[in-house]
Design a protein around this motif. Structure first.
Motif, short mmCIF file in Angstrom:
data_model
loop_
_atom_site.label_atom_id
_atom_site.label_comp_id
_atom_site.label_asym_id
_atom_site.label_seq_id
_atom_site.Cartn_x
_atom_site.Cartn_y
_atom_site.Cartn_z
N SER A 287 39.95 22.11 36.98
CA SER A 287 38.98 23.18 36.74
C SER A 287 39.40 24.46 37.45
O SER A 287 39.32 25.57 36.88
N THR A 288 39.84 24.36 38.67
CA THR A 288 40.25 25.55 39.40
C THR A 288 41.56 26.13 38.87
O THR A 288 41.86 27.31 39.08
N ALA A 289 42.34 25.30 38.17
CA ALA A 289 43.61 25.80 37.61
C ALA A 289 43.36 26.81 36.49
O ALA A 289 44.25 27.60 36.15
N LEU A 290 42.14 26.79 35.96
CA LEU A 290 41.84 27.73 34.89
C LEU A 290 41.85 29.17 35.41
O LEU A 290 42.09 30.12 34.65
N VAL B 249 39.48 33.24 30.34
CA VAL B 249 38.56 32.14 30.06
C VAL B 249 37.28 32.71 29.48
O VAL B 249 36.72 33.70 29.98
N THR B 250 36.84 32.12 28.40
CA THR B 250 35.61 32.57 27.75
C THR B 250 34.41 32.16 28.60
O THR B 250 34.47 31.20 29.39
N GLN C 103 31.26 28.18 31.76
CA GLN C 103 30.04 27.43 32.02
C GLN C 103 30.29 25.93 32.02
O GLN C 103 29.77 25.20 32.86
N ARG C 104 31.08 25.49 31.03
CA ARG C 104 31.41 24.04 31.00
C ARG C 104 32.19 23.64 32.24
O ARG C 104 31.98 22.56 32.82
N SER D 136 29.89 23.54 35.17
CA SER D 136 29.05 22.33 35.07
C SER D 136 29.83 21.10 35.50
O SER D 136 29.32 20.23 36.22
N LEU D 137 31.09 21.01 35.09
CA LEU D 137 31.94 19.89 35.50
C LEU D 137 32.14 19.90 37.02
O LEU D 137 32.09 18.85 37.67
N VAL D 138 32.39 21.09 37.55
CA VAL D 138 32.58 21.19 39.01
C VAL D 138 31.32 20.73 39.75
O VAL D 138 31.39 20.01 40.74
#
Length: 500
Positions: free
Chosen positions: A274-277, A285-286, A291-292, A295-297
């Motif tokens: 997630s942080t790699a994004l 990133v849109t 948000q997704r 939410s995963l984090v």
């Protein structure tokens, strides 16, 4: 054979040998005393008979010469009359020392002959010295008295010899019995030492070697031989069970560490991805994807937080440092808050909340009680198929407040129920259906027990499970309690309704 039985037998045998030896010693002593007494009586009888015999001969000598005037006994200065007095006394002493019928008969015979001798001597002195008839009678009665005394002496000598032989027999018997008892004692001690060395000391040495090897960590498979007396076998069995338990605990700890590492790796990997994004050079990133990702984090962080919390709670409980801040609370509100927590996060299940109309008060730490209920509801959702129903209900009786969580999940077998609350232990199906380290239920049970309550479980494979939390109920009318909050109209989905 146990050590207690062995030492009891040894002590009993020694006591028996001691009593037997004491009894034999007393018997031999009494027998020797009787022999000594009989020998003393025989010697006294011989001495008295010889003294009487000598006195009769001296008296006969003093009165036998008709032309010689009567003179005193030159050896002791006694006159014939004094000798006669001594003779009568000696006859009485012979009657006293006579111990057998034969001796008494011979003494009576001696007394008769001595009386006849003295009577003949008296008549001889009255009639004159030239009466040959009385003189011959006196000599005949004297000879008869002397022969009777010789018989009495022989009887006493024979009796003394017999007692001496008897004393020798008793002495030989005592020596033989002493030798036998000594050999028996030495044999018993030898056999006891051999038994102790073979059956007790050797198993103890084996137990010591096994304990040293296991304690030093050289051989974790080292086990003590379960042999020897029952006490040592029990010690060896207890050590082996302890070693098995420790080995099993070590295996569980290793499995726990592996499970924790695995369970930590999954959320960490998700967080890493997630942080790699947001790494430099990545495409923009849109907002929807952000948000997704957030939410995963959040879910992974919450998962990590639960895992760390369970570990900390387990550590506090084992250290006896679990702190509670009890207060009187309504279990209906606690159950409602937990159900509302999962209302939006579990769209694939149906949550039903059943509450009574009257308050069900308990004295508990609300944060800890919510932690327990959250754990139970979370497990029910995790182990239930999508679209199934999870029921949370509250009821109260005269003594208890009961909060039940029922699901339609995989269920558990009786064997799995036995280890349900064991730390770090999870059933096979549970390991495959949901991640975790196996501390949630263990911590929950310890928290409820710290409140003085208990957790009951009913479950069948494929038919779901029912967990019931039972706590002591507080009387709503008791003085000093806060008034129950006013009942509000239940929101949509509360009461016996469903939350989706």
């Amino acid at each position: 054979m146990s050590l207690r039985a062995f030492f009891s037998t040894v002590v009993g045998g020694l006591v028996l040998l001691s009593l037997l030896s004491a009894s034999l010693l007393v018997g031999v002593t009494q027998a020797l005393e009787r022999v000594a007494s009989t020998l003393s009586e025989s010697v006294d009888g011989v001495r008295q008979a010889e003294e009487l015999e000598v006195d009769l001969l001296i008296h006969s000598r003093l009165v036998s010469s008709p032309d010689t005037p009567l003179v005193a006994d030159p050896s002791r200065g006694r006159s014939p009359l004094e000798i006669e007095s001594d003779v009568h006394r000696q006859l009485k002493d012979l009657h006293t020392t006579a111990s057998t019928d034969e001796e008494r008969q011979v003494v009576a015979e001696v007394e008769r002959h001595v009386g006849a001798y003295l009577e003949a001597q008296q008549r001889l002195s009255e009639t004159g010295r030239n009466s040959s008839s009385f003189d011959g009678r006196m000599v005949a009665t004297l000879d008869a008295a002397l022969r009777s005394l010789e018989r009495l002496i022989q009887i006493n000598v024979d009796q003394a010899q017999h007692e001496r032989v008897l004393a020798n027999r008793w002495s030989d018997t005592a020596n033989l019995l002493g030798l036998v008892l000594g050999l028996l004692l030495l044999t018993s001690l030898g056999l006891g030492s051999f038994w102790l060395r073979r059956s007790a000391l050797r198993p103890v040495a084996g137990l010591q070697r096994a304990m040293r090897a296991f304690g030093a960590g050289r051989d974790k498979a080292s086990r003590a031989p379960e042999e020897g007396p029952s006490e040592i076998r029990d010690m060896a069995q207890t050590f082996n069970e302890m070693a098995d338990s420790l080995t099993h605990q070590q295996e569980q700890q290793l499995a726990f560490l592996a499970g924790v590492a695995h369970d930590l790796r999954n959320p960490l990997s998700a967080l890493k991805l997630s942080t790699a994004l947001a790494a430099p050079g990545r495409a923009e990133v849109t907002p929807e994807r952000m948000q997704r990702t957030l939410s995963l984090v959040r879910r992974q962080v919450a998962r990590l937080d639960r895992m760390v919390g369970d570990l900390l709670d387990a550590t506090r409980i084992e250290a006896g440092k679990l702190e509670l801040q009890p207060e009187v609370r309504d279990t209906r509100e606690l159950a409602r808050s937990v159900v509302e927590l999962y209302q939006s996060s579990e769209p694939g299940h149906t949550l039903e909340l059943g509450l009574p109309d009257a308050p069900v008060l308990v004295r508990a730490d609300p944060a800890r009680l919510e932690q327990v209920l959250t754990n139970l509801v979370s497990n029910a959702l995790k182990y239930s198929p999508a679209g199934s129903r999870v029921e949370v209900s509250v009821r109260g009786d005269a003594h208890h407040a009961v909060v039940a969580v029922a699901d339609q999940g995989i269920g558990m077998s009786p064997e799995e129920l036995k280890g349900l609350f064991v730390p770090f232990q999870r059933a096979g199906n549970a390991k495959q259906r949901a991640p975790g380290v196996g501390l949630g239920l263990s911590v929950s049970r310890r928290i409820i027990e710290a409140h003085g309550g208990r957790i009951e479980v009913e479950s069948r494979p494929g038919q779901g499970s029912v967990f019931r939390v039972l706590l002591a109920r507080v009387d709503v009318s008791a003085p000093g309690l806060p008034a129950a909050p006013d009942e509000e109209e239940p929101a949509e989905g509360e009461g016996t309704g469903a939350l989706h």
